[in-house]
Scaffold this active site. Structure first.
Site, short mmCIF file in Angstrom:
data_model
loop_
_atom_site.label_atom_id
_atom_site.label_comp_id
_atom_site.label_asym_id
_atom_site.label_seq_id
_atom_site.Cartn_x
_atom_site.Cartn_y
_atom_site.Cartn_z
N ASN A 44 -29.03 29.95 -17.63
CA ASN A 44 -30.49 29.98 -17.62
C ASN A 44 -30.97 30.65 -18.90
OD1 ASN A 44 -30.64 32.93 -17.16
ND2 ASN A 44 -29.76 32.41 -15.16
N ASP A 85 -27.38 30.46 -9.28
CA ASP A 85 -27.23 30.25 -7.84
C ASP A 85 -26.02 29.39 -7.51
OD1 ASP A 85 -29.53 31.71 -7.07
OD2 ASP A 85 -30.80 30.02 -7.64
N LYS A 108 -11.82 19.55 -21.83
CA LYS A 108 -13.14 19.05 -22.16
C LYS A 108 -13.33 17.65 -21.59
CE LYS A 108 -16.21 17.86 -25.98
NZ LYS A 108 -16.37 17.73 -27.45
N LEU A 135 -27.05 40.62 -4.74
CA LEU A 135 -28.09 41.52 -4.26
C LEU A 135 -28.04 41.68 -2.76
CD1 LEU A 135 -30.67 43.20 -4.64
CD2 LEU A 135 -31.97 41.05 -4.60
N PHE A 166 -34.72 41.71 -8.39
CA PHE A 166 -35.70 41.06 -9.25
C PHE A 166 -35.94 39.64 -8.75
CE2 PHE A 166 -35.17 44.65 -11.79
CZ PHE A 166 -36.05 44.63 -12.86
N LYS A 214 -38.45 37.30 -0.32
CA LYS A 214 -37.11 37.57 -0.85
C LYS A 214 -36.67 38.98 -0.50
CE LYS A 214 -34.33 37.53 -5.07
NZ LYS A 214 -34.26 37.13 -6.50
#
Length: 399
Positions: A208, A276, A286, A306, A323, A337
């Protein structure tokens, strides 16, 4: 918290020198003694008389004071303090420190000292961003120099950006942290930061846009308050903070293992943007384009770090902070959450592209606790980190 501590304060020549009058007062209120040294340029912004009156000490300005130098005064000055603080640390002073120049009292003291040094940089934004200043900063950090600030904001010259000297109380907190006397002294805190990279094959991965900037700022802010910080970081764009124990990982599973190995801790701050999902069967070679069409990947769910820490029984940290990066309905999603994960607090923000927050220098967060949602104004990520660290210190003090 600083009773009996001796601070050698070197005041550089910048408009921010006026803040040192308040800094001296704040340090004196906390029981520290301040011995002031002023450069010639500093005296153009604040008077030695004002500095001396607040410190209750003689102001040292000249290297060639024959009476003092007969007793090697600059050597004694440089080594009799518990901490040397340079505020403001101008571009010129930082350059002298980085290159070992000693052509006035201030730079000679900094060369002669074997005492820890903390600097509070202050300069025009263009000077701060200049390649030479950043090289000097890197050198100073590698030499073990601690740094507080600079902050973002308006400049006396009318420009806006990073370069404002940290505020007096921020410097006081950094001094306390450097001396091991901050409000988080004796506390062990875990911080996760950065993205994770989930391999597809040896050259490709799922990730991300997290830069790790907010997590790094939080680690630095907690360390500045005296905490022992275990900093578990994925492959972030920004370097980890100084003065922390760094554990580098790549994948979510590696991060989970590092987190478990760091326990027990007094508090956990889970700022990492953990992927996730991962490819269930990553290739060890590859992948090549073929005429058979596009490859199909089966995804597997990554561990929920978490939730795992929040819901553990014995050994759970006293405070668990998660977070939530959202693109819509920030408060409802973050509140849900918090309940789902079982953590104590959630720091939520809107990372939709229009905000410029993901990968940027600023953040606008909402702190979700058991008492509800508290919206904070948009500010620099370092300012968010300091505010969060102060709240964590206050919470642990009452627990």
């Amino acid at each position: 918290m600083l009773a009996g501590k001796r601070i050698l304060l070197i005041i550089g020549g910048g408009i921010a020198a006026y803040k040192c009058l308040d800094l001296i007062r704040r340090l004196s209120e906390r029981g520290a003694s301040v011995t002031p040294v002023m450069t010639a340029a500093a005296a153009e912004f604040v008077t030695p008389l004002s500095v001396s009156a607040l410190a209750g000490e003689k102001v040292f300005t000249a290297l060639f004071d024959l009476t003092a130098e007969a007793e090697m005064g600059h050597i004694e000055l440089s080594r009799s303090a518990d901490l040397v603080v340079v505020a403001p640390a101008t571009a010129d002073l930082m350059g002298k420190m980085a290159h070992g120049r000693a052509d006035d009292l201030a730079s000679t003291l900094l060369m002669a000292t074997d005492t820890p040094v903390l600097i509070a940089p202050a300069m025009n934004v263009r000077m701060w961003e200049h390649a030479a200043t950043q090289r000097n900063l890197k050198t100073l950090k590698e030499d073990g120099i601690r740094v507080v600030g600079p902050n973002e904001g308006g400049m006396a010259c009318g420009e806006y950006g990073p370069g404002r000297m940290a505020e007096p109380m921020e410097i006081v907190e950094a001094i306390a942290g450097a001396l091991g006397e901050g409000p988080l002294k004796g506390r062990r805190i875990l911080v996760t930061s950065g993205p994770t990279h989930e391999p597809i094959d040896p050259v490709r991965y799922i990730a991300n846009r997290s830069s790790g900037a907010q997590g790094t700022a939080i680690g630095a802010a907690l360390a500045a308050l005296g905490a022992e910080v275990i900093f578990v970081t994925g492959p972030a764009d920004v370097p980890p903070p100084e003065g922390v124990q760094v554990v580098r990982v790549e994948s979510a599973r590696e991060m989970e293992a590092a987190v478990q190995a760091a326990l027990p801790v007094d508090a956990g701050v889970f700022a990492a943007a953990v992927a996730d999902w991962r490819v269930a069967q990553a290739s060890d070679r590859k992948l090549k384009k073929t005429r058979e069409g596009l490859p199909v990947f089966e995804l597997a769910e990554n561990p929920d770090i978490l939730a795992g820490v929040s819901q553990m029984g014995e050994g759970r940290p006293g405070l668990v902070v998660g977070f939530a990066a959202e693109t819509d309905d920030v408060i409802p999603h973050a509140t849900a959450k918090r309940a789902r994960k079982g953590c104590d607090w959630i720091v939520a923000n809107d990372v939709s592209p229009a905000t410029g927050i993901m990968g940027g220098t600023e953040n606008a967060v909402v702190l979700i606790t058991g008492e509800g949602a508290e919206s904070w104004p948009r500010m620099g990520k370092a300012d968010v980190a300091r505010a969060l660290a102060a709240r964590i210190a206050a919470e642990l003090e009452t627990s």
